[in-house]
Structure formats: C-alpha cells, structure tokens
Design a protein around this motif. Sequence first.
Motif, PDB file in Angstrom:
ATOM      1  N   MET A   1      37.343  65.459  71.087  1.00 43.92           N
ATOM      2  CA  MET A   1      35.975  65.256  71.542  1.00 43.92           C
ATOM      3  C   MET A   1      34.955  65.880  70.583  1.00 43.92           C
ATOM      4  SD  MET A   1      34.068  63.807  73.746  1.00 43.92           S
ATOM      5  CE  MET A   1      35.162  63.396  75.100  1.00 43.92           C
ATOM      6  N   MET A   2      35.350  67.021  69.983  1.00 43.89           N
ATOM      7  CA  MET A   2      34.439  67.687  69.052  1.00 43.89           C
ATOM      8  C   MET A   2      34.158  66.795  67.839  1.00 43.89           C
ATOM      9  SD  MET A   2      34.908  71.353  67.128  1.00 43.89           S
ATOM     10  CE  MET A   2      34.770  72.270  68.653  1.00 43.89           C
ATOM     11  N   LEU A   3      35.213  66.204  67.281  1.00 41.37           N
ATOM     12  CA  LEU A   3      35.036  65.341  66.118  1.00 41.37           C
ATOM     13  C   LEU A   3      34.211  64.109  66.487  1.00 41.37           C
ATOM     14  CD1 LEU A   3      35.678  64.777  63.162  1.00 41.37           C
ATOM     15  CD2 LEU A   3      37.793  63.652  63.904  1.00 41.37           C
ATOM     16  N   LEU A   4      34.471  63.540  67.643  1.00 39.49           N
ATOM     17  CA  LEU A   4      33.698  62.383  68.098  1.00 39.49           C
ATOM     18  C   LEU A   4      32.223  62.748  68.242  1.00 39.49           C
ATOM     19  CD1 LEU A   4      33.537  59.482  69.163  1.00 39.49           C
ATOM     20  CD2 LEU A   4      34.076  60.383  71.444  1.00 39.49           C
ATOM     21  N   THR A   5      31.956  63.938  68.790  1.00 42.86           N
ATOM     22  CA  THR A   5      30.581  64.399  68.943  1.00 42.86           C
ATOM     23  C   THR A   5      29.885  64.498  67.591  1.00 42.86           C
ATOM     24  OG1 THR A   5      31.148  65.659  70.929  1.00 42.86           O
ATOM     25  CG2 THR A   5      29.124  66.279  69.791  1.00 42.86           C
ATOM     26  N   LEU A   6      30.570  65.074  66.609  1.00 45.42           N
ATOM     27  CA  LEU A   6      29.984  65.226  65.283  1.00 45.42           C
ATOM     28  C   LEU A   6      29.731  63.861  64.642  1.00 45.42           C
ATOM     29  CD1 LEU A   6      32.114  68.201  63.902  1.00 45.42           C
ATOM     30  CD2 LEU A   6      29.729  68.265  64.651  1.00 45.42           C
ATOM     31  N   LEU A   7      30.679  62.945  64.785  1.00 45.06           N
ATOM     32  CA  LEU A   7      30.525  61.616  64.189  1.00 45.06           C
ATOM     33  C   LEU A   7      29.360  60.859  64.826  1.00 45.06           C
ATOM     34  CD1 LEU A   7      34.270  60.542  63.878  1.00 45.06           C
ATOM     35  CD2 LEU A   7      32.731  61.170  62.015  1.00 45.06           C
ATOM     36  N   VAL A   8      29.268  60.917  66.146  1.00 42.49           N
ATOM     37  CA  VAL A   8      28.171  60.232  66.845  1.00 42.49           C
ATOM     38  C   VAL A   8      26.835  60.864  66.472  1.00 42.49           C
ATOM     39  CG1 VAL A   8      27.141  59.792  69.114  1.00 42.49           C
ATOM     40  CG2 VAL A   8      29.591  59.429  68.762  1.00 42.49           C
ATOM     41  N   LEU A   9      26.801  62.186  66.425  1.00 44.30           N
ATOM     42  CA  LEU A   9      25.562  62.894  66.083  1.00 44.30           C
ATOM     43  C   LEU A   9      25.065  62.502  64.695  1.00 44.30           C
ATOM     44  CD1 LEU A   9      23.441  65.145  66.546  1.00 44.30           C
ATOM     45  CD2 LEU A   9      25.118  66.752  65.594  1.00 44.30           C
ATOM     46  N   LEU A  10      25.942  62.563  63.697  1.00 38.65           N
ATOM     47  CA  LEU A  10      25.538  62.250  62.330  1.00 38.65           C
ATOM     48  C   LEU A  10      25.222  60.768  62.169  1.00 38.65           C
ATOM     49  CD1 LEU A  10      28.028  64.517  60.341  1.00 38.65           C
ATOM     50  CD2 LEU A  10      25.604  64.916  60.792  1.00 38.65           C
ATOM     51  N   ALA A  11      25.913  59.913  62.928  1.00 35.40           N
ATOM     52  CA  ALA A  11      25.610  58.480  62.879  1.00 35.40           C
ATOM     53  C   ALA A  11      24.216  58.209  63.441  1.00 35.40           C
ATOM     54  CB  ALA A  11      26.658  57.692  63.660  1.00 35.40           C
ATOM     55  N   LEU A  12      23.891  58.837  64.556  1.00 36.38           N
ATOM     56  CA  LEU A  12      22.555  58.684  65.134  1.00 36.38           C
ATOM     57  C   LEU A  12      21.485  59.176  64.165  1.00 36.38           C
ATOM     58  CD1 LEU A  12      23.128  59.886  68.819  1.00 36.38           C
ATOM     59  CD2 LEU A  12      22.485  57.581  68.080  1.00 36.38           C
ATOM     60  N   ASP A  13      21.740  60.330  63.566  1.00 37.23           N
ATOM     61  CA  ASP A  13      20.756  60.902  62.651  1.00 37.23           C
ATOM     62  C   ASP A  13      20.606  60.050  61.396  1.00 37.23           C
ATOM     63  OD1 ASP A  13      19.069  63.369  62.040  1.00 37.23           O
ATOM     64  OD2 ASP A  13      20.358  63.292  60.272  1.00 37.23           O
ATOM     65  N   ARG A  14      21.678  59.380  61.006  1.00 38.10           N
ATOM     66  CA  ARG A  14      21.634  58.527  59.821  1.00 38.10           C
ATOM     67  C   ARG A  14      20.902  57.224  60.098  1.00 38.10           C
ATOM     68  NH1 ARG A  14      21.690  58.367  54.349  1.00 38.10           N
ATOM     69  NH2 ARG A  14      22.578  56.406  53.580  1.00 38.10           N
ATOM     70  N   VAL A  15      21.139  56.646  61.272  1.00 40.88           N
ATOM     71  CA  VAL A  15      20.590  55.332  61.592  1.00 40.88           C
ATOM     72  C   VAL A  15      19.098  55.407  61.890  1.00 40.88           C
ATOM     73  CG1 VAL A  15      20.653  53.455  63.279  1.00 40.88           C
ATOM     74  CG2 VAL A  15      22.773  54.388  62.368  1.00 40.88           C
ATOM     75  N   THR A  16      18.684  56.452  62.605  1.00 39.70           N
ATOM     76  CA  THR A  16      17.286  56.539  63.020  1.00 39.70           C
ATOM     77  C   THR A  16      16.821  57.984  63.000  1.00 39.70           C
ATOM     78  OG1 THR A  16      15.716  55.981  64.784  1.00 39.70           O
ATOM     79  CG2 THR A  16      17.874  56.768  65.458  1.00 39.70           C
ATOM     80  N   MET A  17      15.517  58.167  62.986  1.00 40.38           N
ATOM     81  CA  MET A  17      14.928  59.503  63.057  1.00 40.38           C
ATOM     82  C   MET A  17      14.486  59.773  64.489  1.00 40.38           C
ATOM     83  SD  MET A  17      12.589  59.954  59.639  1.00 40.38           S
ATOM     84  CE  MET A  17      13.273  59.767  57.990  1.00 40.38           C
ATOM     85  N   LEU A  18      14.837  60.941  64.983  1.00 38.31           N
ATOM     86  CA  LEU A  18      14.405  61.336  66.320  1.00 38.31           C
ATOM     87  C   LEU A  18      12.889  61.488  66.329  1.00 38.31           C
ATOM     88  CD1 LEU A  18      15.612  62.136  69.090  1.00 38.31           C
ATOM     89  CD2 LEU A  18      15.547  64.505  68.326  1.00 38.31           C
ATOM     90  N   SER A  19      12.267  61.042  67.388  1.00 35.51           N
ATOM     91  CA  SER A  19      10.808  61.134  67.506  1.00 35.51           C
ATOM     92  C   SER A  19      10.336  62.574  67.314  1.00 35.51           C
ATOM     93  CB  SER A  19      10.371  60.627  68.877  1.00 35.51           C
ATOM     94  OG  SER A  19       9.009  60.940  69.114  1.00 35.51           O
ATOM     95  N   PRO A  20       9.220  62.783  66.606  1.00 35.32           N
ATOM     96  CA  PRO A  20       8.704  64.152  66.431  1.00 35.32           C
ATOM     97  C   PRO A  20       8.493  64.893  67.749  1.00 35.32           C
ATOM     98  CG  PRO A  20       7.565  62.646  64.960  1.00 35.32           C
ATOM     99  CD  PRO A  20       8.431  61.798  65.844  1.00 35.32           C
ATOM    100  N   ALA A  21       8.174  64.157  68.800  1.00 38.74           N
ATOM    101  CA  ALA A  21       7.960  64.802  70.100  1.00 38.74           C
ATOM    102  C   ALA A  21       9.228  65.454  70.630  1.00 38.74           C
ATOM    103  CB  ALA A  21       7.439  63.778  71.107  1.00 38.74           C
ATOM    104  N   TRP A  22      10.390  64.990  70.161  1.00 34.72           N
ATOM    105  CA  TRP A  22      11.669  65.532  70.611  1.00 34.72           C
ATOM    106  C   TRP A  22      12.272  66.531  69.622  1.00 34.72           C
ATOM    107  CZ3 TRP A  22      14.223  64.982  75.198  1.00 34.72           C
ATOM    108  CH2 TRP A  22      13.683  64.059  76.088  1.00 34.72           C
ATOM    109  N   GLN A  23      11.560  66.822  68.557  1.00 36.53           N
ATOM    110  CA  GLN A  23      12.052  67.822  67.618  1.00 36.53           C
ATOM    111  C   GLN A  23      11.995  69.209  68.249  1.00 36.53           C
ATOM    112  OE1 GLN A  23      13.122  66.977  64.107  1.00 36.53           O
ATOM    113  NE2 GLN A  23      13.328  65.215  65.437  1.00 36.53           N
TER     114      GLN A  23
END
Length: 266
Positions: A1-23
Amino acid sequence: MMLLTLLVLLALDRVTMLSPAWQLDNLLAKLPPQVQRPAFAWPVLLAMLIALALVLDAILLALPGILAWPIGVLLLWVCLDSTEIRQQYRRMLNAFTRGDLEAADICSECLEQPLTSAQYSGRERTLMALLWANYRHYCAVLFFYVVGGVGPALAYGLLRYWHEQEVAEARKLIKLVDWLPVRFTALGFAFVGHYSRAMPKYLEGLLRHPNDNEDYLGEVAMAAEEVDCSDPCSEKPSLYMVALAKRNLLFFLALVAALILFGLLV
C-alpha cells in the motif's frame, strides 16, 4: 500500500498542479498568528510536532481503509506544496528560451529565497535552489512518510512553513530534522549520478554539522552531475539538475519497492 500511495501521489503531482488554495502554506496562513509564528523553544516545537504526527496517524488508523487511504494521499499532496515552485521554474525556463536574462534572474531570485547558505553564487546558486526545493518539497516529505506515515510528513510540512516564516527556533530545529534525510538524498545523488566523483564527497561530509546541510547536499549533487554554468542564459544546467533530482526520486521508489519485497516495509 505504501508503494501504491507513493506512485499515485507522484502521478497526481506530475499530471496536474494542486490548486494554490489547497497548498499547505496557504492553508496554514489562515490559522491564528500564534500557530503561524509560535514563540516556543525548539524542544517544545519538536514535542508539538511529534504529538501532531501521532494524533494524525491515530485518526487515520481509526478510519476505515476506504476513507483513510484517499485522505492520506490528499494530505501528502497538500504537504508537497510545490505549485508555486514549479510555476517559477517554468517561467525561468521560458525566460531562458526567449533569451530574457532579466526575467530569468527575477525567477531565480524567487527560487533562491529559502536558501541560507552563502557558498554558491550566480547560476550555481540557482541550481542549488532547485535541488534544495526538490529536497524540501519532495524527498523530505516522502522520507518522513515512509519512516512514520502521513503524520510525520505533515509535521515536517508545518516545520518547513515555520522556517519560511523565519521563526528562529524553527530554523534551529529544521537543521536537526533535515540531517538524516539530507544524507539519504545525497546518497541517492551519488548512485544515480557520477558515482566515482560523488561518493568521495558523500563520505567526506557524512558527519558534518547540521548547519552545513545545504552545502553538503549541493557538493554531492554538483559532483554527481557536472554542469557548465559559464553561460548565464543557458537552461541546460537547470535541466540537468532537475533530471538528476527526478532520477533520485525513481531511485527512492525502487528502494522502497525492494524493502517491501524483503518484508521490511508494508
């Protein structure tokens, strides 16, 4: 689960930028001044951060897995707090491409603001700023997640915010907290870069004082990825250093996967 979490996290960060309001920094800026700039000695701040990490991990553990996992991924994504840095980096590259040295210098200065070291100057300082931003917003957050879970990662994000708010005691504490993950990150640079040049630098400074964290990381990285900074309007040194940082993240993921296979992580 840890590896899956890291992969999903980095994939999300790569595909799109989190809104500044959520930083994370923008969320913390809405809290009372006593939270934004606490007036406590660093041992008290450390105790507060440990308590926060334990409470958050306990809450996530108590939640059903179907809720805990997406909440954990979201909190880690918030902790990265990398949108503004990535935007500045892209503006700098665009300025280099246009040959606009003045605009590139303005973007470089914004990236260099968190640095406290005076060892580097000119374009080398810009490279150091990119490496340090990658460490503070990616490597350190992921390191503390792997070591202790979402709680320590969020606690590190809060400490990073206090450092950026120039809380004197937080600046003392973060040097101590950074000591171990900086060594781990530097080791990754040695393995994914020019090993024969970087490893002697790594071993030479392994036990240096926490005040030298920035210089130590920079020295190992500069040895791992030798770049030519003689042309002040070339984007190639920045691209090479960012490529080194990306390879280091892949090395980190591969190491986590290996530890999971050997049953040392779950």
